[in-house]
Design an enzyme around this catalytic site. Structure first.
Site, PDB file in Angstrom:
ATOM      1  N   GLN A  79      34.939  30.419  50.950  1.00 51.78           N
ATOM      2  CA  GLN A  79      34.254  30.903  49.758  1.00 51.78           C
ATOM      3  C   GLN A  79      34.763  32.278  49.320  1.00 51.78           C
ATOM      4  O   GLN A  79      35.420  32.981  50.089  1.00 51.78           O
ATOM      5  CB  GLN A  79      32.752  31.017  50.031  1.00 51.78           C
ATOM      6  CG  GLN A  79      32.084  29.684  50.308  1.00 51.78           C
ATOM      7  CD  GLN A  79      30.586  29.850  50.453  1.00 51.78           C
ATOM      8  OE1 GLN A  79      30.041  29.648  51.516  1.00 51.78           O
ATOM      9  NE2 GLN A  79      29.915  30.230  49.371  1.00 51.78           N
ATOM     10  N   HIS A  80      34.405  32.634  48.093  1.00 51.50           N
ATOM     11  CA  HIS A  80      34.445  34.005  47.552  1.00 51.50           C
ATOM     12  C   HIS A  80      35.822  34.579  47.189  1.00 51.50           C
ATOM     13  O   HIS A  80      35.887  35.524  46.409  1.00 51.50           O
ATOM     14  CB  HIS A  80      33.817  35.032  48.521  1.00 51.50           C
ATOM     15  CG  HIS A  80      32.496  34.646  49.073  1.00 51.50           C
ATOM     16  ND1 HIS A  80      31.387  34.493  48.289  1.00 51.50           N
ATOM     17  CD2 HIS A  80      32.107  34.394  50.353  1.00 51.50           C
ATOM     18  CE1 HIS A  80      30.353  34.157  49.071  1.00 51.50           C
ATOM     19  NE2 HIS A  80      30.769  34.085  50.321  1.00 51.50           N
ATOM     20  N   ASP A 280      33.048  25.972  51.536  1.00 55.25           N
ATOM     21  CA  ASP A 280      33.151  25.250  52.814  1.00 55.25           C
ATOM     22  C   ASP A 280      31.807  25.016  53.502  1.00 55.25           C
ATOM     23  O   ASP A 280      31.573  23.958  54.099  1.00 55.25           O
ATOM     24  CB  ASP A 280      34.171  25.889  53.761  1.00 55.25           C
ATOM     25  CG  ASP A 280      33.918  27.363  54.060  1.00 55.25           C
ATOM     26  OD1 ASP A 280      32.942  27.943  53.553  1.00 55.25           O
ATOM     27  OD2 ASP A 280      34.724  27.936  54.815  1.00 55.25           O
TER      28      ASP A 280
HETATM   29  O1  LIG Z   1      32.170  33.934  53.315  1.00 54.80           O
HETATM   30  C1  LIG Z   1      31.745  32.935  53.845  1.00 54.80           C
HETATM   31  C2  LIG Z   1      30.399  32.391  53.506  1.00 54.80           C
HETATM   32  O2  LIG Z   1      29.695  33.154  52.580  1.00 54.80           O
HETATM   33  C3  LIG Z   1      32.562  32.268  54.889  1.00 54.80           C
HETATM   34  O3  LIG Z   1      31.856  31.252  55.541  1.00 54.80           O
HETATM   35  C4  LIG Z   1      33.828  31.724  54.269  1.00 54.80           C
HETATM   36  O4  LIG Z   1      33.484  30.604  53.468  1.00 54.80           O
HETATM   37  C5  LIG Z   1      34.910  31.422  55.304  1.00 54.80           C
HETATM   38  O5  LIG Z   1      34.660  30.318  56.084  1.00 54.80           O
HETATM   39  P1  LIG Z   1      35.462  29.871  57.393  1.00 54.80           P
HETATM   40  O6  LIG Z   1      36.910  29.894  57.103  1.00 54.80           O
HETATM   41  O7  LIG Z   1      35.045  30.748  58.495  1.00 54.80           O
HETATM   42  O8  LIG Z   1      34.981  28.443  57.606  1.00 54.80           O
END
Ligand SMILES: O=C(CO)[C@@H](O)[C@H](O)COP(=O)(O)O
Ligand SMILES: Nc1ncnc2c1ncn2[C@@H]1O[C@H](COP(=O)(O)OP(=O)(O)O)[C@@H](O)[C@H]1O
Length: 518
Positions: A79-80, A280
């Site tokens: 995300q983000h 994700d």
């Molecule tokens: O920033 C967030 C949720 O807000 C993280 O969960 C990212 O989405 C990264 O995910 P992973 O690569 O650790 O699955």
């Protein structure tokens, strides 16, 4: 009567483009049976050229046996992250990821200007350095030339969806840089800090405040040019979408809506239906078929604690992010920056692999003989301490053993997630069990300690790629119009065995660490 598997069942693919790697699963659309899968690594670092994600996706598709017999695909992703595109569809600079903390100051500036409670009211969350809006503000202030070139802003999964459809730079794609074809979904849009889960709409005032440039949703009635948006399989003339100077934001799709169909390029065949995709964590909730009462604990690069709810959640304190999910509901979530890599780092220090790390940790007693690790190796997001460092305390001649150190790493990482779980519950979210997923959930010591820090039964789903599975479910949903219910198999479950000594030591160590911070 016997049931026969059809000889040519319809296949769907799901992608998890996560921080450390790209994973592709191919499943039967009707039953969910796993047919094949592939993975490829992503580069290290918190600043990444998006082309590296595309190359990893291509490699993972090839490792998964290709897409020639697949009918639909969806991409879930970290995300983000900020993917800024210019009017030719080229990236303006390397993407800044969710775990890049350089925009911590920008986050505080935005909160000072708008107010934390107002952000929570308008977007469901209070921004920290992870959120896209803070990266835009950082770009505005630190790289004004780049900020001036921005013609569209996408998230990692939006950009990959767009590239799958055949859009992108002139040199490398089939359809050219049609920024109007950019789409996202409500779950990932809700992590930008300029989209409202409650209103299901962009907050363009907050977008403009972040970048200092006006924005608009792609493909809307008020678009700045006159061309059509949906891909048809034919190559339209390239358009730049910047006729009115406003920055294009991806059109926000509902869970079951398709983004379009592909044209043939690279390993991508023509005519593949592409789903909306998802953030994700929302992808994992879909892949697990999580329902009210489930608390998902994901231990990958990030640690996350989240639940699905029917109504939006708004935490004015900013601990819980009030995201949308990928199925029409909501996803209150707490994220930490320090999860699986804490164990990897201590494992490397001890010179052991995952199995030996687990053996060491299981040989130590709860409380790690008094050793405590507050694991802020990469700063921290929850609590909001972007400049913090990790603290190891309680070292005595007796406590300083390899076993205690391995266990202290697990206890510290899980204690931070237990705090996150408590914050989600404090929002009135019902929790009946915790579902443990992500790379480090495979570790038997993590599973055992989880039962000692969470006060609900801990269930470990069968090893799998639940984010990619959620994307595959979404692809099947886009194809048939019906949400698939493939069920969930589990490999272990643990009754709660509370060990209050673990959280008590963690609290003491947190307090010690805060004394040493400026
Ligand atoms: O920033 C967030 C949720 O807000 C993280 O969960 C990212 O989405 C990264 O995910 P992973 O690569 O650790 O699955
Ligand atoms: N048995 C294990 N014990 C502890 N950590 C593990 C184990 N297996 C994998 N990991 C860790 O899990 C992480 C990858 O998990 P994953 O959920 O795929 O992360 P992400 O989605 O953020 O890329 C890596 O940091 C890896 O070291």
């Amino acid at each position: 009567m016997t049931t026969e598997t059809p000889t040519n069942p319809t296949l769907v693919a799901g992608v998890d483009s996560s921080t450390q790697s790209c994973k592709v699963v191919v499943r039967e659309a009707d039953t969910g049976r796993l047919v094949r899968q592939g993975t490829a690594k992503h580069p290290e670092g918190t600043e990444v050229p998006p082309e590296a994600w595309w190359e990893a996706l291509v490699a993972a598709i090839e490792a998964a046996g290709g897409l020639d017999d697949v009918a639909a695909i969806s991409v879930a992703g970290q995300q983000h992250g900020l993917v800024a595109l210019d009017s030719d569809g080229a990236v303006v600079r390397d993407a800044l990821l969710w775990n890049d903390t350089r925009s911590a100051r920008a986050a505080h500036d935005l909160i000072d200007e708008v107010g934390a409670a107002e952000y929570a009211r308008r977007t469901g969350s209070v921004p920290v350095a992870s959120f896209t809006a803070t990266k835009l503000r950082w770009l505005r202030d630190a790289e004004p030339e780049n900020a001036a070139r921005v013609a569209a802003v996408a998230l990692p999964h939006d950009w990959l969806t767009w590239r799958l459809l055949g859009y992108g730079t002139r040199a490398s794609s089939a359809l050219g840089p049609d920024l109007e074809a950019l789409v996202t979904d409500r779950s990932d849009a809700s992590g930008t800090s300029y989209w409202s889960p409650a209103d299901e709409a962009y907050d363009l005032d907050l977008f403009e405040r972040a970048l200092g440039r006006a924005g608009r949703e792609a493909g809307g009635a008020d678009r700045g040019d006159a061309s059509g948006a949906a891909p048809t399989g034919e190559s339209p003339e390239s358009v730049t979408s910047t006729a009115d100077g406003r920055v294009v934001l991806p059109r926000v799709l509902q869970a079951e809506e398709a983004a379009g169909t592909t044209v043939a390029h690279g390993p991508v065949p023509a005519g593949l239906v592409v789903g909306a995709g998802a953030g994700d964590n929302a992808g994992a909730a879909l892949g697990l078929d999580a329902t009210v009462g489930d608390l998902v604990i994901s231990i990958g690069t990030s640690g996350t604690a989240f639940a699905v709810t029917d109504a939006p959640v708004t935490d004015g304190d900013g601990t819980v992010a009030g995201f949308a999910d990928a199925a029409g509901g909501f996803l209150p979530l707490v994220a930490t920056l320090n999860a699986a890599r804490v164990l990897a780092s201590i494992g490397t220090l001890l010179g052991v692999d995952h199995d030996e790390f687990a053996r060491l940790a299981l040989a130590a007693q709860p409380g790690s003989g008094g050793l405590s690790l507050v694991p802020y190796f990469e700063g921290e997001r929850t609590p909001d301490l972007p400049d913090a460092t990790a603290t190891l305390s309680g070292l005595t001649l007796a406590s300083t053993t390899r076993e205690n150190l391995a266990r202290a790493a697990i206890e510290g990482m899980l204690s931070a997630l237990a705090d996150g779980a408590a914050a989600v519950r404090d929002q009135g979210v019902e929790v009946r069990r915790a579902l443990l997923i992500g790379g480090a959930a495979l570790n038997p010591a993590v599973q055992a300690v989880a039962a000692q820090v969470f006060d609900v039964p801990v269930v470990v789903p069968s090893p799998g790629e639940y984010v990619a599975d959620g994307a595959a479910r979404q692809a099947a949903w886009a194809l048939s119009g019906t949400r698939p219910r493939w069920g969930l198999s589990t490999s272990a479950s643990f009754d709660p065995e509370p060990q209050p000594a673990i959280s008590a030591r963690y609290r003491e160590a947190q307090a010690l660490g805060s004394l040493s911070r400026p």
